[in-house]
Design a protein around this motif. Structure first.
Motif, short mmCIF file in Angstrom:
data_model
loop_
_atom_site.label_atom_id
_atom_site.label_comp_id
_atom_site.label_asym_id
_atom_site.label_seq_id
_atom_site.Cartn_x
_atom_site.Cartn_y
_atom_site.Cartn_z
N ASP A 72 0.94 -1.21 0.02
CA ASP A 72 -0.04 -0.07 -0.13
C ASP A 72 0.84 1.25 -0.05
O ASP A 72 1.42 1.62 1.01
CB ASP A 72 -0.83 -0.10 1.35
CG ASP A 72 -2.10 1.17 1.19
OD1 ASP A 72 -1.83 2.12 0.44
OD2 ASP A 72 -2.96 1.13 2.15
N PRO A 73 0.92 2.08 -1.02
CA PRO A 73 1.61 3.49 -1.15
C PRO A 73 1.20 4.42 -0.24
O PRO A 73 2.12 5.35 -0.18
CB PRO A 73 1.50 3.62 -2.64
CG PRO A 73 0.24 3.32 -3.12
CD PRO A 73 -0.03 1.83 -2.35
N GLU A 74 0.08 4.37 0.41
CA GLU A 74 -0.26 5.27 1.25
C GLU A 74 0.16 5.08 2.63
O GLU A 74 -0.02 5.91 3.76
CB GLU A 74 -1.85 5.41 1.03
CG GLU A 74 -2.33 5.74 -0.15
CD GLU A 74 -1.79 6.79 -0.83
OE1 GLU A 74 -1.30 7.63 -0.18
OE2 GLU A 74 -1.20 6.68 -2.15
N LYS A 75 0.84 3.85 2.98
CA LYS A 75 1.28 3.74 4.48
C LYS A 75 2.61 4.21 4.57
O LYS A 75 3.53 3.43 4.77
CB LYS A 75 1.25 2.09 4.60
CG LYS A 75 -0.14 1.53 4.61
CD LYS A 75 -0.49 0.18 4.79
CE LYS A 75 -1.81 -0.45 5.11
NZ LYS A 75 -1.53 -2.03 5.79
N VAL A 76 2.87 5.54 4.38
CA VAL A 76 3.90 6.37 4.69
C VAL A 76 3.81 7.52 5.72
O VAL A 76 2.63 8.12 5.54
CB VAL A 76 4.62 6.62 3.33
CG1 VAL A 76 5.75 7.41 3.74
CG2 VAL A 76 4.60 5.77 2.56
N SER A 77 4.51 7.57 6.47
CA SER A 77 4.75 9.05 7.46
C SER A 77 5.89 9.67 6.92
O SER A 77 7.03 9.09 6.96
CB SER A 77 4.71 8.50 9.02
OG SER A 77 4.89 9.68 9.73
N TYR A 78 5.50 10.82 6.58
CA TYR A 78 6.68 11.74 6.28
C TYR A 78 7.39 12.76 7.25
O TYR A 78 6.46 13.18 7.80
CB TYR A 78 6.12 12.70 4.96
CG TYR A 78 5.65 11.83 3.89
CD1 TYR A 78 6.63 11.15 2.66
CD2 TYR A 78 4.45 11.74 3.45
CE1 TYR A 78 5.95 10.40 1.83
CE2 TYR A 78 3.94 10.90 2.34
CZ TYR A 78 4.68 10.09 1.70
OH TYR A 78 4.23 9.30 0.86
N VAL A 79 8.56 12.60 7.54
CA VAL A 79 9.13 13.35 8.38
C VAL A 79 10.04 14.46 7.67
O VAL A 79 11.18 14.25 6.94
CB VAL A 79 10.19 12.29 9.22
CG1 VAL A 79 10.96 13.31 10.31
CG2 VAL A 79 9.46 11.26 9.76
N PRO A 80 9.75 15.84 7.72
CA PRO A 80 10.29 17.08 7.14
C PRO A 80 11.63 17.18 7.80
O PRO A 80 11.61 17.20 9.17
CB PRO A 80 9.33 17.70 7.12
CG PRO A 80 8.30 17.73 8.04
CD PRO A 80 8.33 16.14 8.40
N LEU A 81 12.60 16.87 7.11
CA LEU A 81 14.13 17.23 7.69
C LEU A 81 14.91 18.60 6.99
O LEU A 81 15.08 18.47 5.93
CB LEU A 81 15.01 16.00 7.65
CG LEU A 81 14.17 14.74 8.30
CD1 LEU A 81 15.06 13.51 7.94
CD2 LEU A 81 14.08 15.09 9.77
N SER A 82 15.70 19.17 8.12
CA SER A 82 16.66 20.13 7.55
C SER A 82 17.66 19.46 6.94
O SER A 82 18.08 18.30 7.36
CB SER A 82 16.75 21.10 8.53
OG SER A 82 17.59 20.64 9.34
N THR A 83 18.64 20.03 6.39
CA THR A 83 20.11 19.50 5.85
C THR A 83 20.90 18.99 7.14
O THR A 83 21.58 18.05 7.20
CB THR A 83 20.91 20.49 5.05
OG1 THR A 83 20.95 21.71 5.68
CG2 THR A 83 20.05 20.69 3.71
N LYS A 84 20.85 19.63 8.01
CA LYS A 84 21.63 19.62 9.59
C LYS A 84 20.79 18.39 10.25
O LYS A 84 21.56 17.47 10.53
CB LYS A 84 21.33 20.80 10.39
CG LYS A 84 22.11 21.87 10.04
CD LYS A 84 22.15 23.25 10.79
CE LYS A 84 22.44 22.71 12.13
NZ LYS A 84 22.49 24.02 12.97
N GLU A 85 19.61 17.91 9.98
CA GLU A 85 18.82 16.96 10.84
C GLU A 85 18.89 15.65 10.09
O GLU A 85 18.66 14.59 10.60
CB GLU A 85 17.52 17.20 11.08
CG GLU A 85 17.18 18.53 11.93
CD GLU A 85 15.70 18.99 11.98
OE1 GLU A 85 15.39 19.66 12.76
OE2 GLU A 85 15.01 18.92 10.76
N ARG A 86 18.94 15.46 8.59
CA ARG A 86 18.74 14.57 7.78
C ARG A 86 19.39 13.30 8.25
O ARG A 86 18.95 12.13 8.34
CB ARG A 86 18.69 14.75 6.35
CG ARG A 86 20.15 15.40 5.97
CD ARG A 86 20.43 15.67 4.39
NE ARG A 86 21.52 16.45 4.29
CZ ARG A 86 22.08 16.98 3.05
NH1 ARG A 86 21.27 16.50 2.15
NH2 ARG A 86 23.11 17.46 3.00
#
Length: 337
Positions: A72-86
């Motif tokens: 299921d392609p919808e079973k994703v949680s997106y975590v926005p990350l800065s370049t320092k955090e990634r």
């Protein structure tokens, strides 16, 4: 003998205290959701709309991994990350995969505890300026103030470029892409430098996008790709072959619309690829139709590129070197069999 015995005890103690690498595949299956590290908002690659729904080239790769593993392609949680955090987020297990316009380099691949699974987009660093500056080449930027993002390869690249061409510049280093856009839009710097694809995306955020131009020079090699943690080979193989499956599907002519018909194709290569025959799924520990799940629900590499970055998108970027190997580009997948 006493020394050997003491050393053996020390090594045995160390072995007991060093935890084994986590099996990300099992964690994702138990959680029934993939956590994917993405940018904080770059049009065409990963950005949320007003309703909070994420879309973009990097987002679709996350969806492809979820389709392969969870069906299921919808079973994703997106975590926005800065370049320092990634990188910290990936190293610590805060995300299962990093799909965030990240350049594959020797130092990152060897010293950060991460592994790049391959190149998803061949890019290169460029320069954007105001048209009013009256400059048509990066070689005419002597004395300019240049905005770069902290913690990226662009800082070193631009320093090398100006030094090589015996030009001076004043760096303005900012810790986020949005911060650079604000600085650039208000005239704090003359030049914005980052990967060329990101410049086209970020230009859309400026008050008057038509007032800016991307210069023709490309000054670096920036192979962008997803990354996972080192020491987790099963997960590495799954994420790597997800990328290869997207490319192989395009080469075989399998699309989101015709994947279903491909299950009964007269072409044995197509049937093997889609899992109607063969055991590629078993080799990866996935459903026999793992690649069918990817393509039928997300599309092939060409479809993902076109809707997010190509001429069907706001960015209208040519495929160029990101075309398949048999169409003049660099994209090539080993056989999925």
């Amino acid at each position: 003998m006493r020394t050997i015995f003491a050393t053996a005890l020390l090594l045995g103690s160390a072995a007991m205290t060093i935890p084994a690498a986590a099996d990300t595949f099992d964690i994702v299956k138990q959680r029934d959701k993939l956590t994917c590290g993405v940018s904080q908002g770059v049009a065409g690659f990963s950005a949320p709309d007003d309703a909070g729904k994420w879309s973009g080239f990097d987002i679709d790769f996350c969806r492809a991994v979820a389709a392969a593993v969870l069906g299921d392609p919808e079973k994703v949680s997106y975590v926005p990350l800065s370049t320092k955090e990634r990188f910290t987020a990936l190293q610590s297990g805060g995300v299962d995969v990093l799909s965030r316009q990240t350049t594959w380099t020797l130092s990152r691949d060897s010293s950060l505890g991460i592994r790049f699974v391959g190149t998803a987009y061949y890019d290169g660093q460029g320069f954007m300026i105001r048209k009013a500056l009256g400059v048509d080449s990066a070689l005419k930027l002597d004395g300019a103030t240049v905005c770069t993002e902290q913690g990226t390869t662009t800082e070193q690249n631009v320093a090398d470029y100006f030094s090589t061409h015996k030009m001076k510049y004043e760096p303005v280093v900012i810790d986020s892409a949005d911060g650079i856009i604000k600085a650039f839009d208000t005239g704090r710097c003359d030049v914005y430098t980052t990967d060329a694809s990101a410049l086209y995306a970020q230009r859309l955020k400026l008050t008057d996008p038509a007032a800016y131009v991307v210069l023709p020079e490309i000054i670096s090699k920036e192979p962008l790709g997803p990354a996972v943690r080192q020491g987790d080979d099963k997960w590495f193989n799954i994420v790597r072959w997800t990328l290869f499956a997207l490319l192989e599907a395009e080469e075989l002519g399998i699309t989101k619309d015709n994947a279903e018909a491909g299950l009964s194709s007269d072409n044995p290569a197509i049937k093997r690829f889609l899992g109607a025959e063969g055991d590629s799924g078993q080799q990866l520990g996935l459903d026999p139709r793992w690649s069918y799940n990817i393509i039928s629900k997300v599309g092939n590499f060409g479809e993902i590129f076109e809707r997010n970055l190509g001429h069907s998108s706001e960015l209208k970027i040519d495929r160029g070197v990101n075309a398949l190997w048999n169409a003049g580009g660099l994209m090539y997948a080993p056989p999925v069999r």
